[in-house]
Write a protein that holds these residues in place. Structure first.
Motif, short mmCIF file in Angstrom:
data_model
loop_
_atom_site.label_atom_id
_atom_site.label_comp_id
_atom_site.label_asym_id
_atom_site.label_seq_id
_atom_site.Cartn_x
_atom_site.Cartn_y
_atom_site.Cartn_z
N ARG A 198 -9.24 11.70 -6.87
CA ARG A 198 -10.66 11.33 -6.83
C ARG A 198 -11.41 11.93 -8.01
NH1 ARG A 198 -10.01 12.09 -1.36
NH2 ARG A 198 -10.85 14.18 -1.44
N ARG A 199 -11.15 13.20 -8.32
CA ARG A 199 -11.83 13.85 -9.44
C ARG A 199 -11.50 13.16 -10.76
NH1 ARG A 199 -11.15 20.18 -7.92
NH2 ARG A 199 -12.78 20.23 -6.35
N LEU A 200 -10.23 12.83 -10.95
CA LEU A 200 -9.85 12.15 -12.19
C LEU A 200 -10.52 10.80 -12.30
CD1 LEU A 200 -6.05 12.97 -12.42
CD2 LEU A 200 -7.86 13.80 -13.92
N LEU A 201 -10.55 10.05 -11.20
CA LEU A 201 -11.15 8.72 -11.22
C LEU A 201 -12.66 8.77 -11.34
CD1 LEU A 201 -8.98 6.94 -8.51
CD2 LEU A 201 -8.81 6.72 -11.00
N MET A 202 -13.27 9.84 -10.86
CA MET A 202 -14.73 9.95 -10.91
C MET A 202 -15.21 10.61 -12.19
SD MET A 202 -15.45 10.87 -6.92
CE MET A 202 -17.21 10.72 -7.04
N ASN A 244 -14.25 13.74 -13.67
CA ASN A 244 -14.38 15.19 -13.74
C ASN A 244 -13.72 15.67 -15.02
OD1 ASN A 244 -14.76 17.89 -13.25
ND2 ASN A 244 -13.22 18.04 -11.63
N THR A 245 -14.37 15.38 -16.14
CA THR A 245 -13.81 15.69 -17.44
C THR A 245 -14.87 16.32 -18.32
OG1 THR A 245 -12.53 14.79 -19.29
CG2 THR A 245 -14.28 13.40 -18.39
N ILE A 274 -13.21 26.02 -19.50
CA ILE A 274 -13.53 24.63 -19.15
C ILE A 274 -13.03 24.39 -17.73
CG2 ILE A 274 -11.44 23.82 -20.33
CD1 ILE A 274 -12.98 21.20 -20.94
N SER A 275 -13.93 24.21 -16.78
CA SER A 275 -13.54 24.10 -15.38
C SER A 275 -13.66 22.67 -14.88
CB SER A 275 -14.36 25.06 -14.52
OG SER A 275 -13.96 26.39 -14.78
N THR A 276 -12.81 21.81 -15.42
CA THR A 276 -12.69 20.43 -14.97
C THR A 276 -11.21 20.12 -14.81
OG1 THR A 276 -12.69 19.62 -17.26
CG2 THR A 276 -14.81 19.67 -16.11
N THR A 277 -10.89 19.03 -14.13
CA THR A 277 -9.49 18.69 -13.91
C THR A 277 -8.88 17.94 -15.09
OG1 THR A 277 -10.17 16.72 -12.69
CG2 THR A 277 -9.63 18.68 -11.40
N SER A 278 -9.71 17.54 -16.03
CA SER A 278 -9.18 16.93 -17.25
C SER A 278 -10.19 17.14 -18.37
CB SER A 278 -8.92 15.43 -17.06
OG SER A 278 -10.12 14.74 -16.82
N GLY A 279 -9.72 17.03 -19.60
CA GLY A 279 -10.64 17.20 -20.71
C GLY A 279 -9.94 17.31 -22.03
N GLN A 280 -10.73 17.75 -23.01
CA GLN A 280 -10.24 17.90 -24.37
C GLN A 280 -10.62 19.27 -24.90
OE1 GLN A 280 -11.95 14.68 -26.59
NE2 GLN A 280 -10.32 13.27 -25.99
N ILE A 281 -9.68 19.88 -25.58
CA ILE A 281 -9.90 21.16 -26.24
C ILE A 281 -9.71 20.93 -27.73
CG2 ILE A 281 -9.10 23.54 -26.50
CD1 ILE A 281 -7.92 23.12 -23.57
#
Length: 111
Positions: A7-11, A13-14, A29-36
């Motif tokens: 759900r977080r990925l689809l919504m 949470n990046t 960075i406190s998300t379930t996906s992202g970019q560094i």
């Protein structure tokens, strides 16, 4: 992957974060996906550097997937997870080419 993480990925949470100072500088960075985006400090050919990503979404049992998105010379960098603990994970960035001074963008997802 649990339903909560799906759900977080689809919504969406990046998020994204950029290192300051050096490629060894930790980021938060406190998300379930992202970019560094790493600092563009020099990294010698054959060298590697480790930095810590502080992330409240990470559990000791999490699986972290990484990929190089852009920013560096194609094929010159390898990113891998060095360790995972509650609240953080380590990224090892290796330069398999010649000495480079590039900011590398690393995608991640917490599973």
């Amino acid at each position: 992957m649990g339903a909560k993480n799906v759900r977080r990925l689809l919504m969406g949470n990046t998020s994204s974060v950029t290192q300051s100072t050096s490629k060894a500088t930790g980021v938060s960075i406190s998300t379930t996906s992202g970019q560094i985006t790493t600092d563009n400090a020099s990294l010698a050919g054959g060298a590697e550097v480790t930095f810590t990503v502080t992330n409240a979404e990470v559990k000791a049992t999490s699986v972290i997937a990484l990929s190089i998105k852009s920013g560096g010379t194609s094929g010159s960098y390898i990113a891998a997870v060095g360790a995972v603990a509650d609240g953080s994970f380590d990224i090892v960035l290796a330069n398999v080419g010649s000495t480079l001074e590039q900011a590398v963008v690393i995608n991640f997802v917490v599973l």
